[in-house]
Design a protein around this motif. Structure first.
Motif, mmCIF file in Angstrom:
data_model
loop_
_atom_site.group_PDB
_atom_site.id
_atom_site.type_symbol
_atom_site.label_atom_id
_atom_site.label_comp_id
_atom_site.label_asym_id
_atom_site.label_seq_id
_atom_site.Cartn_x
_atom_site.Cartn_y
_atom_site.Cartn_z
ATOM 1 N N GLU A 82 0.828 -1.207 0.000
ATOM 2 C CA GLU A 82 0.000 0.000 0.000
ATOM 3 C C GLU A 82 0.868 1.265 0.000
ATOM 4 O O GLU A 82 0.552 2.245 -0.663
ATOM 5 C CB GLU A 82 -0.923 0.025 1.222
ATOM 6 N N TRP A 83 1.968 1.239 0.759
ATOM 7 C CA TRP A 83 2.850 2.404 0.865
ATOM 8 C C TRP A 83 3.518 2.697 -0.487
ATOM 9 O O TRP A 83 3.570 3.842 -0.924
ATOM 10 C CB TRP A 83 3.900 2.166 1.956
ATOM 11 N N VAL A 84 4.012 1.647 -1.159
ATOM 12 C CA VAL A 84 4.647 1.829 -2.467
ATOM 13 C C VAL A 84 3.635 2.401 -3.461
ATOM 14 O O VAL A 84 3.928 3.358 -4.185
ATOM 15 C CB VAL A 84 5.265 0.503 -2.979
ATOM 16 N N THR B 83 -1.748 11.113 -0.205
ATOM 17 C CA THR B 83 -1.364 11.595 1.122
ATOM 18 C C THR B 83 -2.135 10.917 2.249
ATOM 19 O O THR B 83 -1.574 10.694 3.323
ATOM 20 C CB THR B 83 -1.538 13.118 1.247
ATOM 21 N N VAL B 84 -3.385 10.579 2.023
ATOM 22 C CA VAL B 84 -4.188 9.942 3.076
ATOM 23 C C VAL B 84 -3.576 8.592 3.454
ATOM 24 O O VAL B 84 -3.394 8.277 4.631
ATOM 25 C CB VAL B 84 -5.662 9.797 2.634
ATOM 26 N N THR B 85 -3.245 7.794 2.448
ATOM 27 C CA THR B 85 -2.664 6.476 2.707
ATOM 28 C C THR B 85 -1.257 6.608 3.286
ATOM 29 O O THR B 85 -0.904 5.896 4.232
ATOM 30 C CB THR B 85 -2.650 5.625 1.424
ATOM 31 N N LEU B 86 -0.448 7.508 2.754
ATOM 32 C CA LEU B 86 0.895 7.719 3.303
ATOM 33 C C LEU B 86 0.810 8.112 4.777
ATOM 34 O O LEU B 86 1.529 7.567 5.616
ATOM 35 C CB LEU B 86 1.644 8.791 2.511
ATOM 36 N N ASP B 87 -0.076 9.046 5.101
ATOM 37 C CA ASP B 87 -0.225 9.514 6.476
ATOM 38 C C ASP B 87 -0.680 8.384 7.396
ATOM 39 O O ASP B 87 -0.212 8.279 8.529
ATOM 40 C CB ASP B 87 -1.214 10.681 6.533
ATOM 41 N N ARG B 88 -1.573 7.524 6.912
ATOM 42 C CA ARG B 88 -2.082 6.411 7.726
ATOM 43 C C ARG B 88 -0.993 5.381 8.012
ATOM 44 O O ARG B 88 -0.881 4.877 9.126
ATOM 45 C CB ARG B 88 -3.253 5.730 6.995
#
Length: 144
Positions: free
Chosen positions: A35-37, A45-50
């Motif tokens: 998910e991060w990649v 940004t939402v996924t990176l922040d989570r």
């Protein structure tokens, strides 16, 4: 290997300590890594922040970034991943810490400068308050 269900993942963000087996933790870390990649590639940004812990730190050949700077670089386009292939993924679990290693083939733009190569990746995930997050990444260039 089965994917963790949405309800299982949602439970990971609670404040209850996880009762996951080592295999489930390995699977969760692989899933978070994927998910991060993808979030880096999409500037999500939402996924990176989570996924990234507030005290996250990324060390790579040019410099290092904390969470705020890394997300800012990705969303502003100062860091744009053009291609990334992650292979030879391995996860080792040490209690509430998991270490993921991999080999990347990547090309990206960093402040307008095109870079590409092969890298050895070391990522550290930690469970805090029942939530697994990415705390640190180190990308080391590999010799051709």
């Amino acid at each position: 290997m089965r994917a963790l269900s949405e309800s299982h993942l949602a439970g990971m963000s609670s404040t209850q300590p996880s009762r996951l087996s080592t295999i489930e933790i390995e699977q969760l870390v692989r899933q978070l890594n994927d998910e991060w990649v993808k979030a880096m590639m999409r500037a999500d940004t939402v996924t990176l922040d989570r996924i990234m812990a507030d005290d996250f730190y990324f060390t790579y050949p040019l410099e290092g970034d904390d969470k705020a700077q890394f997300i800012s670089d990705v969303t502003s386009g100062d860091l744009k991943i053009q291609h990334i292939t992650r292979e030879q993924l391995s996860v080792r679990v040490f209690g509430n810490t998991a270490v993921l290693t991999a080999r990347d083939s990547a090309s990206w733009l960093y402040h307008g400068r095109e870079l590409s190569g092969h890298y050895k990746i070391l990522s550290v995930f930690v469970e805090r308050g029942g939530k697994w997050q990415l705390c640190a990444v180190q990308a080391c260039p590999m010799q051709p």
